[in-house]
Every structure is written in structure tokens, then in C-alpha cells.
Design a protein around this motif. Structure first.
Motif, PDB file in Angstrom:
ATOM      1  N   UNK A  54      -7.901  19.148 -46.739  1.00 12.37           N
ATOM      2  CA  UNK A  54      -6.758  18.237 -46.733  1.00 12.37           C
ATOM      3  C   UNK A  54      -5.664  18.977 -45.966  1.00 12.37           C
ATOM      4  N   UNK A  55      -5.450  18.609 -44.716  1.00 13.78           N
ATOM      5  CA  UNK A  55      -4.481  19.312 -43.883  1.00 13.78           C
ATOM      6  C   UNK A  55      -3.071  18.966 -44.346  1.00 13.78           C
ATOM      7  N   UNK A  56      -2.284  19.985 -44.678  1.00 11.64           N
ATOM      8  CA  UNK A  56      -0.969  19.781 -45.281  1.00 11.64           C
ATOM      9  C   UNK A  56       0.145  19.773 -44.241  1.00 11.64           C
ATOM     10  N   UNK A  57       0.968  18.730 -44.305  1.00  9.84           N
ATOM     11  CA  UNK A  57       2.189  18.647 -43.497  1.00  9.84           C
ATOM     12  C   UNK A  57       3.317  18.345 -44.485  1.00  9.84           C
ATOM     13  N   UNK A  58       3.646  19.354 -45.305  1.00 10.18           N
ATOM     14  CA  UNK A  58       4.499  19.137 -46.478  1.00 10.18           C
ATOM     15  C   UNK A  58       5.767  19.978 -46.504  1.00 10.18           C
ATOM     16  N   UNK A  59       5.946  20.840 -45.519  1.00 10.30           N
ATOM     17  CA  UNK A  59       7.156  21.661 -45.524  1.00 10.30           C
ATOM     18  C   UNK A  59       8.384  20.767 -45.389  1.00 10.30           C
ATOM     19  N   UNK A  86       9.431  19.698 -41.844  1.00 11.06           N
ATOM     20  CA  UNK A  86       8.518  19.068 -40.900  1.00 11.06           C
ATOM     21  C   UNK A  86       8.906  17.613 -40.643  1.00 11.06           C
ATOM     22  N   UNK A  87       8.759  17.217 -39.384  1.00 15.02           N
ATOM     23  CA  UNK A  87       9.253  15.934 -38.888  1.00 15.02           C
ATOM     24  C   UNK A  87       8.117  14.985 -38.536  1.00 15.02           C
ATOM     25  N   UNK A  88       8.506  13.789 -38.089  1.00 16.15           N
ATOM     26  CA  UNK A  88       7.516  12.825 -37.627  1.00 16.15           C
ATOM     27  C   UNK A  88       6.700  13.380 -36.470  1.00 16.15           C
ATOM     28  N   UNK A  89       7.344  14.145 -35.601  1.00 14.56           N
ATOM     29  CA  UNK A  89       6.619  14.754 -34.479  1.00 14.56           C
ATOM     30  C   UNK A  89       5.550  15.716 -34.983  1.00 14.56           C
ATOM     31  N   UNK A  90       5.849  16.439 -36.054  1.00 15.61           N
ATOM     32  CA  UNK A  90       4.851  17.335 -36.641  1.00 15.61           C
ATOM     33  C   UNK A  90       3.668  16.539 -37.189  1.00 15.61           C
ATOM     34  N   UNK A  91       3.950  15.407 -37.799  1.00 13.55           N
ATOM     35  CA  UNK A  91       2.879  14.561 -38.324  1.00 13.55           C
ATOM     36  C   UNK A  91       2.016  14.033 -37.181  1.00 13.55           C
ATOM     37  N   UNK A  92       2.643  13.635 -36.094  1.00 13.26           N
ATOM     38  CA  UNK A  92       1.900  13.119 -34.949  1.00 13.26           C
ATOM     39  C   UNK A  92       0.944  14.169 -34.386  1.00 13.26           C
ATOM     40  N   UNK A 113       3.105   5.947 -43.961  1.00 13.83           N
ATOM     41  CA  UNK A 113       2.891   4.805 -43.070  1.00 13.83           C
ATOM     42  C   UNK A 113       2.593   5.274 -41.650  1.00 13.83           C
ATOM     43  N   UNK A 114       3.309   6.294 -41.192  1.00  9.59           N
ATOM     44  CA  UNK A 114       3.077   6.843 -39.850  1.00  9.59           C
ATOM     45  C   UNK A 114       1.668   7.425 -39.746  1.00  9.59           C
ATOM     46  N   UNK A 115       1.290   8.242 -40.726  1.00  8.38           N
ATOM     47  CA  UNK A 115      -0.042   8.850 -40.697  1.00  8.38           C
ATOM     48  C   UNK A 115      -1.130   7.788 -40.753  1.00  8.38           C
ATOM     49  N   UNK A 116      -0.939   6.752 -41.556  1.00 12.23           N
ATOM     50  CA  UNK A 116      -1.919   5.673 -41.653  1.00 12.23           C
ATOM     51  C   UNK A 116      -2.124   5.012 -40.299  1.00 12.23           C
ATOM     52  N   UNK A 117      -1.037   4.753 -39.594  1.00 10.94           N
ATOM     53  CA  UNK A 117      -1.141   4.130 -38.272  1.00 10.94           C
ATOM     54  C   UNK A 117      -1.850   5.043 -37.282  1.00 10.94           C
ATOM     55  N   UNK A 118      -1.507   6.324 -37.310  1.00 11.02           N
ATOM     56  CA  UNK A 118      -2.074   7.266 -36.346  1.00 11.02           C
ATOM     57  C   UNK A 118      -3.545   7.561 -36.608  1.00 11.02           C
ATOM     58  N   UNK A 119      -3.996   7.399 -37.851  1.00 14.95           N
ATOM     59  CA  UNK A 119      -5.380   7.705 -38.204  1.00 14.95           C
ATOM     60  C   UNK A 119      -6.293   6.489 -38.166  1.00 14.95           C
ATOM     61  N   UNK A 120      -5.746   5.333 -37.840  1.00 12.71           N
ATOM     62  CA  UNK A 120      -6.543   4.106 -37.830  1.00 12.71           C
ATOM     63  C   UNK A 120      -7.775   4.278 -36.950  1.00 12.71           C
ATOM     64  N   UNK A 121      -8.920   3.883 -37.489  1.00 19.31           N
ATOM     65  CA  UNK A 121     -10.163   3.973 -36.743  1.00 19.31           C
ATOM     66  C   UNK A 121     -10.866   5.315 -36.839  1.00 19.31           C
ATOM     67  N   UNK A 122     -10.262   6.277 -37.542  1.00 20.06           N
ATOM     68  CA  UNK A 122     -10.883   7.593 -37.703  1.00 20.06           C
ATOM     69  C   UNK A 122     -11.450   7.728 -39.111  1.00 20.06           C
TER      70      UNK A 122
END
Length: 233
Positions: A9-14, A17-23, A45-54
């Protein structure tokens, strides 16, 4: 050899960390094929959109990092995160209640989040913050309560737990092989174990898997995938 990257489970929790980091993290996760990317609730919501289809699942944290929010707040946060697309939620137990032995409160808190997540067909992982717990008996009790509540995983740490030494310096706490073995032994096969905190290398990851972990929380995914050491949350 176990492909440990698929267990991450890759963590982006600091906090910084910004939306750009999530992207950028989502791009990495899609490339290497982790289990999920665990982001702050505001980024689900951002991560869900970016991971669609994966194959990578969006996951998030609830009551993070100290677990002291009310049960009602945790439930509301769970519903909101799942509506945004989270398929897995990692909730922090009420640490103060656990340390006080207020087990009914702890059990009800976990069960309420599990139930809220299930409404959205999401699973729950329960974070103990093992480095702040006084003894194995407390960890075992939390395993028993988590399993009774229907949690899918028990999890060691947030990655943001600290203890103060005699000098006043803060030392971070995280997963240990001993705690993974203890938690694995305290749960039936129906509950899995997630190691998180301080997993910085492939060697660290393999040690946790050997001890019984089937999921790994880390931000050192690139280093682990490359078989190297790196920074970890």
C-alpha cells in the motif's frame, strides 16, 4: 521469491504532500503494480480518477494519525472517503481508550467503521500503533476485538508514532518482526496482517512477509521495487 511490490500500500500521507505528489505516486503505482495507494482523505477522489482502469486500489486513512476523533466523525469520514472511491480504509483505534482498558468503546469504534465501509463494499484495516502500546497483551486484545468486529486486516503503525527518550529526542516507531509474528498468531486466517512504518528496503519488506505480513505500508516503493534502500514514511 514473493513479489512484495504487489503487497504494497504505497503511502502518500505526509502532511506536506500535495496533489502533484499524488499524481506522481499514482503513475509509479500503476507502473510497478502495487496493491493500493493510500492517500489522505482529501486526495481520494483524485487518486480514484488517476487509477481508473488499473488494478491499483484507492485506499485512505480514518481518524489519522492519533485515533482520538469520535466514532461519529470516523464513520462520517469513512462514508465520505468511500463515496469518493476508496476501496480500503485504514482506521486508527482510539489509543487513549485502549490504554485505559475501555474495551467496549474500542470495540464499538472499530465495529462502526467496519460497518460503514461495508456499506460501500470496502474493507477495513485496523491500526494499533504498536510502538505506543505497553505490552503484548494489549496488542492481542486489539487483534481479538478487530477480528470480532469483522476487520479484514490488523496493522502495526501509522508511520507517524513517536516516543520520547530520556534525552528528550523523539524516535519514530514502526513495524517489527516480533509484532508481526504476535499479531499473526493472535488472529485466525480470516484476518490478514499489515506491516507499516520503517519499511525502507527490499530486505525489510521480505522480513515482514516472512513473519506473516500480507500487506506492507511504505513510501519506499520505488526503492523496494529496485531492490534498494530508501526513505520510508
Amino acid at each position: 521469491m514473493t513479489n512484495v511490490v504487489k503487497l504494497i500500500d504505497h503511502a502518500v500521507l505526509h502532511p506536506t504532500q500535495t496533489s502533484a505528489d499524488v499524481e506522481s505516486a499514482c503513475a509509479l503505482c500503476r507502473e510497478v503494480g502495487v496493491a493500493s495507494i493510500c492517500v489522505k482523505p482529501s486526495h481520494v477522489a483524485l487518486a480514484t480518477r488517476l487509477l481508473a482502469g488499473s488494478s491499483v486500489l484507492p485506499s485512505t486513512v480514518i481518524g489519522f494519525p492519533h485515533g482520538g476523533t469520535s466514532t461519529a466523525a470516523k464513520v462520517a469520514e469513512t462514508h465520505a472517503a468511500c463515496q469518493d472511491g476508496a476501496r480500503e480504509v485504514d482506521m486508527v483505534v482510539n489509543l487513549g481508550a485502549a490504554l485505559a482498558g475501555e474495551w467496549s468503546l474500542v470495540a464499538d469504534d472499530i465495529a462502526a467503521v467496519v460497518a460503514a465501509a461495508r456499506e460501500h463494499r470496502a474493507i477495513t484495516k485496523v491500526i494499533f500503533e504498536t510502538g505506543l502500546l505497553p505490552d503484548d497483551a494489549t496488542k492481542i486484545k486489539l487483534c481479538e476485538l478487530s477480528e470480532a468486529a469483522g476487520a479484514a486486516f490488523v496493522k502495526t503503525s501509522t508511520g507517524f508514532g513517536f516516543v520520547k527518550g530520556d534525552s528528550g529526542a523523539l524516535t519514530s516507531t514502526g513495524a517489527t518482526v516480533a509484532d508481526i509474528r504476535l499479531m499473526r498468531g493472535a488472529c485466525s486466517p480470516a484476518v490478514q496482517v499489515k506491516a507499516s512504518g520503517g519499511i525502507r528496503s527490499l530486505e525489510d519488506a521480505l522480513a515482514m512477509v516472512e513473519a506473516g505480513a500480507t500487506r506492507l505500508g511504505t513510501s519506499a516503493t520505488a526503492a523496494i521495487a529496485a531492490g534498494k534502500s530508501g526513505a520510508s514514511y
